[in-house]
Design a protein around this motif. Structure first.
Motif: not given
Length: 307
Positions: A248-259
């Motif tokens: 949500h912070a980057v304004g994307a509909d979809y994303a792969g997030v690395d943690l």
């Protein structure tokens, strides 16, 4: 006068990519199952035709019409001018009311790792201390004074390519080796399992974590493309919640997030990828990732139609 509604093709979705690879084929089939026509194009072949077409854009295969939506799979490398025009085309499509997934704003924010880190921190999410400067001497001073290792990443990069672990007082490369910009991040010591390094990849679609995996490797770089193995991970915990907030912070509909998770079980958000691959994730879990993205795309079109 530009008429954005002239000859709109409500049944057509364009996938922008450079290769009809597994991802493109899988996504195309998923969108077609939703009853939509799919056209696969390269952004390189498109352009502006202001005063010539009703909407001012040139998109092959649509006979002067606009698609209902576009899905960005790959944007080819190019000169600054070429990349600017390709992103401008995506901005223009959004201005014309076309659903763009992900739109140019999200892509720009995620391709530029410095802006991604800034937005993650601004959203109140835990993320490593990060420094980005052009001044090699100033950045070398940070390395020399650092209490532990740092990670030097290319500003524009993916799949773990070009990442280097820098020990205190190690010499930084010359500016031409890093495109004139040093992106330096504090190294986070992650939890290990049987001596294996590991981190998390969470896939977010439409504001919901749909799938996740833990990536394990004998090396500290844990990308699947670098030989790591994936195991299924839950999507109902803090990692998934952080991933949704980061997307949500980057304004994307979809994303792969690395943690990454440390030895105390605390999660840190490392990166947000706006054009992520999902083949490794698909092999690891039984979630239909392409189907989820196609479903979100169609739902978004329905929401626009009734707004």
């Amino acid at each position: 006068m530009i008429d954005p509604d002239a000859h709109r093709r409500a049944d057509t979705v364009v996938i922008f990519t450079e290769d009809a690879d597994w991802h493109t084929r899988t996504l195309r089939l998923a969108i077609e199952k939703q009853g939509l026509r799919v056209l696969v194009l390269s952004l390189n072949d498109c352009g502006f035709a202001i005063g010539e077409t009703p909407h001012g854009l040139l998109i092959p295969g649509l006979d002067g019409a606009l698609p209902a939506a576009v899905f960005i799979r790959v944007i080819a490398k190019g000169t600054t001018e070429q990349i600017t025009v390709r992103l401008s085309l995506l901005h223009a499509l959004r201005e014309l009311g076309v659903k763009v997934m992900n739109d140019a704003r999200a892509i720009e924010r995620c391709v530029d790792k410095s802006m991604t880190s800034f937005l993650i921190a601004k959203a109140g999410l835990p993320t490593p201390r990060t420094f980005v400067r052009e001044d090699r001497a100033a950045m070398q001073a940070l390395v020399d004074e650092a209490p532990g290792d740092s990670v030097l990443k290319p500003m524009f990069g993916a799949q773990g390519k070009g990442i280097r672990r820098i020990a205190p007082r190690d010499a930084l490369p010359e500016p031409e080796k890093v495109g004139g910009v040093y992106y330096l991040q504090e190294f986070v010591e992650g939890r290990q399992n049987d001596g294996m390094f590991q981190d998390w990849r969470v896939y977010v679609v439409g504001g919901r974590a749909i799938s996740a995996m833990i990536r394990r490797s004998e090396r500290w770089i844990t990308n699947i493309h670098q030989g790591a193995a994936g195991i299924p991970a839950p999507v109902d915990g803090i990692a998934a919640a952080y991933a949704v907030r980061a997307t949500h912070a980057v304004g994307a509909d979809y994303a792969g997030v690395d943690l990454i998770e440390d030895a105390q079980g605390r999660f840190t958000v490392l990166e947000v990828n706006s054009m992520p691959a999902w083949k490794g994730l698909q092999r690891t879990t039984d979630i239909d990732v392409a189907g989820a993205m196609a479903g979100h795309l169609v739902a978004s079109l329905g929401a626009r139609a009734t707004a």
